[in-house]
Design an enzyme around this catalytic site. Structure first.
Site, PDB file in Angstrom:
ATOM      1  N   GLU A   1      16.845 -18.654  -6.349  1.00 11.88           N
ATOM      2  CA  GLU A   1      16.527 -17.285  -6.769  1.00 11.88           C
ATOM      3  C   GLU A   1      15.994 -17.279  -8.218  1.00 11.88           C
ATOM      4  O   GLU A   1      15.012 -16.594  -8.525  1.00 11.88           O
ATOM      5  CB  GLU A   1      17.778 -16.406  -6.638  1.00 11.88           C
ATOM      6  CG  GLU A   1      17.676 -15.014  -7.261  1.00 11.88           C
ATOM      7  CD  GLU A   1      16.547 -14.148  -6.706  1.00 11.88           C
ATOM      8  OE1 GLU A   1      15.915 -14.514  -5.702  1.00 11.88           O
ATOM      9  OE2 GLU A   1      16.275 -13.090  -7.313  1.00 11.88           O
TER      10      GLU A   1
ATOM     11  N   CYS B   1       0.839  -1.200   0.000  1.00 12.10           N
ATOM     12  CA  CYS B   1       0.000   0.000   0.000  1.00 12.10           C
ATOM     13  C   CYS B   1       0.874   1.250   0.000  1.00 12.10           C
ATOM     14  O   CYS B   1       1.891   1.312   0.679  1.00 12.10           O
ATOM     15  CB  CYS B   1      -0.954   0.078   1.181  1.00 12.10           C
ATOM     16  SG  CYS B   1      -2.099  -1.286   1.263  1.00 12.10           S
TER      17      CYS B   1
ATOM     18  N   GLU C   1       7.567 -15.720 -10.312  1.00 16.02           N
ATOM     19  CA  GLU C   1       7.046 -14.420  -9.891  1.00 16.02           C
ATOM     20  C   GLU C   1       6.543 -13.594 -11.077  1.00 16.02           C
ATOM     21  O   GLU C   1       5.466 -13.003 -11.005  1.00 16.02           O
ATOM     22  CB  GLU C   1       8.182 -13.678  -9.177  1.00 16.02           C
ATOM     23  CG  GLU C   1       7.831 -12.354  -8.569  1.00 16.02           C
ATOM     24  CD  GLU C   1       9.013 -11.745  -7.800  1.00 16.02           C
ATOM     25  OE1 GLU C   1      10.173 -12.131  -8.059  1.00 16.02           O
ATOM     26  OE2 GLU C   1       8.766 -10.891  -6.943  1.00 16.02           O
TER      27      GLU C   1
ATOM     28  N   TRP D   1      -2.720  -2.817  -1.666  1.00 18.60           N
ATOM     29  CA  TRP D   1      -2.434  -4.247  -1.786  1.00 18.60           C
ATOM     30  C   TRP D   1      -3.305  -4.912  -0.736  1.00 18.60           C
ATOM     31  O   TRP D   1      -3.096  -4.751   0.467  1.00 18.60           O
ATOM     32  CB  TRP D   1      -0.953  -4.525  -1.518  1.00 18.60           C
ATOM     33  CG  TRP D   1      -0.582  -5.952  -1.789  1.00 18.60           C
ATOM     34  CD1 TRP D   1      -0.283  -6.511  -2.992  1.00 18.60           C
ATOM     35  CD2 TRP D   1      -0.469  -7.008  -0.818  1.00 18.60           C
ATOM     36  NE1 TRP D   1       0.008  -7.845  -2.833  1.00 18.60           N
ATOM     37  CE2 TRP D   1      -0.105  -8.187  -1.517  1.00 18.60           C
ATOM     38  CE3 TRP D   1      -0.651  -7.086   0.567  1.00 18.60           C
ATOM     39  CZ2 TRP D   1       0.096  -9.404  -0.894  1.00 18.60           C
ATOM     40  CZ3 TRP D   1      -0.451  -8.307   1.192  1.00 18.60           C
ATOM     41  CH2 TRP D   1      -0.079  -9.451   0.465  1.00 18.60           C
TER      42      TRP D   1
ATOM     43  N   LYS E   1      12.309 -15.985  -9.431  1.00 18.95           N
ATOM     44  CA  LYS E   1      12.170 -14.929 -10.445  1.00 18.95           C
ATOM     45  C   LYS E   1      11.239 -15.379 -11.564  1.00 18.95           C
ATOM     46  O   LYS E   1      10.360 -14.635 -11.988  1.00 18.95           O
ATOM     47  CB  LYS E   1      13.558 -14.607 -10.989  1.00 18.95           C
ATOM     48  CG  LYS E   1      13.773 -13.212 -11.432  1.00 18.95           C
ATOM     49  CD  LYS E   1      14.288 -12.285 -10.355  1.00 18.95           C
ATOM     50  CE  LYS E   1      13.409 -12.252  -9.133  1.00 18.95           C
ATOM     51  NZ  LYS E   1      14.011 -11.620  -8.005  1.00 18.95           N
TER      52      LYS E   1
ATOM     53  N   LYS F   1       5.784  -4.625  -3.780  1.00 19.82           N
ATOM     54  CA  LYS F   1       7.239  -4.546  -3.623  1.00 19.82           C
ATOM     55  C   LYS F   1       7.679  -4.672  -2.163  1.00 19.82           C
ATOM     56  O   LYS F   1       8.619  -5.379  -1.853  1.00 19.82           O
ATOM     57  CB  LYS F   1       7.716  -3.209  -4.201  1.00 19.82           C
ATOM     58  CG  LYS F   1       9.192  -2.954  -4.084  1.00 19.82           C
ATOM     59  CD  LYS F   1       9.917  -3.547  -5.249  1.00 19.82           C
ATOM     60  CE  LYS F   1      11.414  -3.367  -5.178  1.00 19.82           C
ATOM     61  NZ  LYS F   1      12.106  -4.465  -5.866  1.00 19.82           N
TER      62      LYS F   1
ATOM     63  N   ARG G   1       3.985  -0.471  -4.732  1.00 20.23           N
ATOM     64  CA  ARG G   1       3.701  -0.973  -3.380  1.00 20.23           C
ATOM     65  C   ARG G   1       2.368  -1.707  -3.291  1.00 20.23           C
ATOM     66  O   ARG G   1       2.029  -2.306  -2.262  1.00 20.23           O
ATOM     67  CB  ARG G   1       3.682   0.190  -2.384  1.00 20.23           C
ATOM     68  CG  ARG G   1       4.991   0.942  -2.304  1.00 20.23           C
ATOM     69  CD  ARG G   1       4.861   2.129  -1.387  1.00 20.23           C
ATOM     70  NE  ARG G   1       4.722   1.711  -0.017  1.00 20.23           N
ATOM     71  CZ  ARG G   1       5.715   1.566   0.844  1.00 20.23           C
ATOM     72  NH1 ARG G   1       6.942   1.827   0.462  1.00 20.23           N
ATOM     73  NH2 ARG G   1       5.492   1.182   2.080  1.00 20.23           N
TER      74      ARG G   1
ATOM     75  N   ASN H   1      -1.894   2.207   5.669  1.00 23.96           N
ATOM     76  CA  ASN H   1      -1.001   1.139   5.225  1.00 23.96           C
ATOM     77  C   ASN H   1      -0.630   0.328   6.464  1.00 23.96           C
ATOM     78  O   ASN H   1      -0.236   0.902   7.479  1.00 23.96           O
ATOM     79  CB  ASN H   1       0.257   1.754   4.588  1.00 23.96           C
ATOM     80  CG  ASN H   1       1.317   0.715   4.280  1.00 23.96           C
ATOM     81  OD1 ASN H   1       1.005  -0.460   4.086  1.00 23.96           O
ATOM     82  ND2 ASN H   1       2.564   1.138   4.235  1.00 23.96           N
ATOM     83  N   GLY H   2      -0.783  -1.002   6.389  1.00 21.61           N
ATOM     84  CA  GLY H   2      -0.440  -1.850   7.542  1.00 21.61           C
ATOM     85  C   GLY H   2      -1.609  -2.740   7.913  1.00 21.61           C
ATOM     86  O   GLY H   2      -2.556  -2.899   7.135  1.00 21.61           O
TER      87      GLY H   2
ATOM     88  N   HIS I   1      14.479 -38.504  -5.840  1.00 23.70           N
ATOM     89  CA  HIS I   1      13.843 -39.028  -4.636  1.00 23.70           C
ATOM     90  C   HIS I   1      12.350 -38.715  -4.604  1.00 23.70           C
ATOM     91  O   HIS I   1      11.748 -38.641  -3.533  1.00 23.70           O
ATOM     92  CB  HIS I   1      14.558 -38.494  -3.384  1.00 23.70           C
ATOM     93  CG  HIS I   1      15.972 -38.992  -3.276  1.00 23.70           C
ATOM     94  ND1 HIS I   1      16.283 -40.263  -2.867  1.00 23.70           N
ATOM     95  CD2 HIS I   1      17.147 -38.409  -3.598  1.00 23.70           C
ATOM     96  CE1 HIS I   1      17.590 -40.437  -2.915  1.00 23.70           C
ATOM     97  NE2 HIS I   1      18.138 -39.327  -3.360  1.00 23.70           N
TER      98      HIS I   1
HETATM   99  O1  M6R Z   1      12.663  -5.539   0.695  1.00 26.37           O
HETATM  100  P1  M6R Z   1      13.136  -6.934   1.010  1.00 26.37           P
HETATM  101  O2  M6R Z   1      14.460  -7.237   0.393  1.00 26.37           O
HETATM  102  O3  M6R Z   1      13.132  -7.224   2.479  1.00 26.37           O
HETATM  103  O4  M6R Z   1      12.071  -7.881   0.332  1.00 26.37           O
HETATM  104  C1  M6R Z   1      12.137  -9.268   0.517  1.00 26.37           C
HETATM  105  C2  M6R Z   1      11.256 -10.002  -0.468  1.00 26.37           C
HETATM  106  O5  M6R Z   1       9.924  -9.608  -0.314  1.00 26.37           O
HETATM  107  C3  M6R Z   1      11.681  -9.745  -1.913  1.00 26.37           C
HETATM  108  O6  M6R Z   1      13.017 -10.084  -2.129  1.00 26.37           O
HETATM  109  C4  M6R Z   1      10.783 -10.558  -2.877  1.00 26.37           C
HETATM  110  O7  M6R Z   1      11.018 -11.910  -2.719  1.00 26.37           O
HETATM  111  C5  M6R Z   1      11.034 -10.109  -4.313  1.00 26.37           C
HETATM  112  N1  M6R Z   1       9.798  -9.679  -4.888  1.00 26.37           N
HETATM  113  C6  M6R Z   1      11.570 -11.153  -5.205  1.00 26.37           C
HETATM  114  O8  M6R Z   1      11.811 -10.657  -6.475  1.00 26.37           O
END
Ligand code: M6R
Length: 605
Positions: free
Chosen positions: A478, A2, A485, A76, A482, A600, A28, A100-101, A501
């Site tokens: 990772e 948010c 996502e 969000w 990616k 984000k 956000r 926000n929160g 396994h």
């Molecule tokens: O702001 P942060 O690095 O703490 O965020 C952590 C994760 O939310 C962030 O890395 C998330 O996994 C990404 N969207 C991945 O691309």
């Protein structure tokens, strides 16, 4: 998670400021958006499901005119589906707010308000917070007392921008565990979730501290503690510029940010390394007193820790515990005076990472934060902070920030190796020389066009596997995150020896299996693992460093990456994987910078 923006000023610029701010904050959250704006001496609320652009159309159709005060929100969803009713601003009685929160005790608060005669149209905790503030204001007729008492009643996290009907020339703001800044221009005051939202108008700002509230008019900013004590504040100047938050000709922020990697990785490494190892040691906290590390983060930040764990344990030979922040925060961890807890976060606001840091502090151990956003909550709470110099990252999928995290953690690993005498002078020299050239090396990888064929293979399937061993397995995690996502393709990362396994039963004709290999000592084992899946019909894409020979009949497509020293190899190896995901998402026509269901900065649990 948010985005909030608010404006009060003599230039009646509210509409423009709020809409520009929402556009910048959209990363956000982008389920719905809304504004509350002063029109003919009353507060008018306009909301819309979907992105900020749909709110924009609605505002144009309604003929909203310029105004001297307003608050706005891009959401969000946490409580209640993303629809117009649940979107912000919310209104109860004479109070309008954006939030926000999460107000964790909202169910109880709601029940109390219902007994008082309040009714609610939305499913949100935010509308309940609005009701609480209205009810307290009816009781006290004093805004300071109202906000102080509301703060005491709320459990959880909040950043609010609030307008009271009987004071429509003033904005009120309050925060806990969610960021909020106040920004300044002559006779114009802004409140926002972060600096980019107002950068077009001003780079002068200050941060609201935990549990503080602010009273903002066009002429004055007053900041108060929870006890009602007014404090002086320092006006900071933001280091970023407007160009830093624009796409600059790239189709997506993600692609722009990948193209920035050579520069930001090099800048981060050279900043800490200075003229050599002694500069590096002096720019980090004294690491020689620690015998064990805990490394904590969420998502990609945690996968950066995973790379570091592999590197530090194998090279410096010190023990590293890896923890997902949302798990660590509810553990009873075994920490000693010789433990350093390292938390990693791009935003510096991730709720679980912040809570883990707080838990470590309660256990009286030293904490080091690796953070990208200067002055963020995690940066301010940790005993030591080392910033990554990635600059603002807008795309929801992290790329350049992750790379700088790995780069900085690799330098921390190198420092431990120096402390424990596990690296020779000659190797240190080699590493330093490679770092001097890293911008060049990464530029070649970024500008390589090898990824398109592989992307075409992957984009036709709905299941993909990544396999690797050791540090390459950490990279697989990772890479897999990616891909899923941004392209919505289901993918799993496996230690290469583990697939057989159970999970190998999912491999069928054509299933893409992406093998990452950067280490000579496990090449033969990886070849066996690739053969196992090839025999079951998989299409193999191999991503291997240039020194490794893999027979042509084993893979369907090969992407070759430069050979680097093992302290730096992970940085070069991840770039093709990011570009590969990007290409796949492009082929599938996905919303790359704002993937569905995501945001984000995850400031809620
Ligand atoms: O702001 P942060 O690095 O703490 O965020 C952590 C994760 O939310 C962030 O890395 C998330 O996994 C990404 N969207 C991945 O691309």
């Amino acid at each position: 998670m948010c985005g909030i923006v608010g404006y009060v000023g003599k230039n009646k610029n509210a509409m423009k400021v709020l809409m520009d701010g929402l556009q910048c904050l959209e990363y956000r959250g982008y389920d719905s958006a809304g504004i509350a704006i002063l029109q003919n001496e009353t507060i008018e609320i306009i909301k819309s499901k979907g992105k900020v652009s749909s709110l924009s159309h609605k505002l144009k159709a309604k003929g909203i005119v310029e105004s001297e005060l307003g608050i706005a929100h891009t959401r969000w969803a946490t409580h209640g589906i993303p629809n117009e009713i649940n979107s912000h601003p919310h209104r109860q009685g004479s109070v309008t707010l954006v939030h926000n929160g999460i107000i964790e005790n909202y169910t109880q608060l709601k029940a109390d308000l219902v007994l008082q005669g309040y009714s609610f149209t939305s499913d949100t905790d935010s509308e309940v917070a609005c009701g609480v503030i209205d009810s307290l204001y009816k009781q006290y007729r004093d805004k300071h007392k109202t906000l102080q008492q509301a703060n005491a009643m709320f459990r959880g996290s909040f950043a609010f921008a609030i307008v009271f009907d009987d004071d429509i020339k003033t904005l009120y703001a309050m925060r806990r565990n969610s960021p909020l800044i106040v920004a300044f221009k002559e006779d114009e005051i802004y409140v926002a979730s972060d600096v980019p939202a107002i950068l077009k108008y001003t780079n002068k700002y200050t941060l609201l501290e935990q549990d503080e509230y602010a009273v903002l008019t066009k002429h004055e900013v007053e900041i108060y503690s929870l006890q009602g004590t007014r404090r002086e504040y320092e006006i900071k100047t933001a280091a970023m510029e407007v160009v830093d938050i624009q796409k600059e000709g790239f189709d997506h922020f993600m692609l722009k940010e990948i193209h920035e990697e050579p520069k930001v990785v090099s800048e981060t490494m050279r900043f800490y390394l200075g003229d050599g190892i002694s500069d590096l040691m002096s720019r980090l906290p004294d690491l020689s007193i620690y015998k064990e590390l805990y490394m904590i983060g969420c998502g990609s930040a945690m996968y950066a820790c995973m790379v570091a764990k592999s590197l530090i344990e194998s090279k410096a030979r010190i023990k590293v515990e890896l923890e997902v922040a949302s798990e660590f925060r509810y553990k009873n961890p075994i920490l000693t005076k010789e433990t350093l807890v390292i938390v990693v976060s791009q935003s510096g606001e991730t709720a679980d990472t912040l809570a883990s840091l707080q838990l470590a502090k309660e256990n009286n151990v030293d904490t080091l934060a690796i953070v990208n956003v200067v002055g963020s909550s995690i940066a301010r709470e940790a005993k030591y902070v080392c910033y990554t110099l990635a600059g603002p990252e807008i795309a929801v999928a992290t790329t350049k920030a992750y790379c700088t995290q790995v780069a900085l953690l690799s330098l921390i690993g190198l420092s431990f190796s120096v402390i424990y005498q596990k690296v020779s002078k000659k190797e240190i020299e080699e590493i330093i020389n490679e770092i001097k050239n890293i911008e060049n090396t990464l530029s070649n990888v970024v500008n390589d066009g090898q990824y398109e064929v592989a992307a075409k293979i992957i984009s036709k399937f709905s299941n993909v596997f990544f396999i690797g061993r050791g540090i390459d397995y950490a990279l697989c995690m990772e890479a897999s995150l990616k891909l899923k996502e941004i392209s919505y393709i289901h993918s799993e990362a496996y230690p290469a020896g583990e697939l057989k396994h159970g999970t190998i039963s999912l491999v069928e004709k054509g299933t893409p299996v992406i093998a990452i290999i950067t280490q000579q000592n496990i090449l033969e084992k990886m070849i066996s693992n690739m053969k196992e899946v090839k025999a079951r019909g998989a299409s193999i894409i191999v991503i291997a460093s240039e020194d490794l020979e893999v027979d042509l009949d084993i893979f369907d497509y090969r992407i070759t990456i430069p050979k680097s020293n093992s302290y730096l190899q992970a940085i070069t190896a991840i770039v093709p994987l990011q570009l590969l995901s990007y290409q796949v998402a492009m082929l599938k026509g996905c919303d790359i910078d704002q993937p569905r269901n995501l945001a984000k900065s995850v400031t809620v649990e």
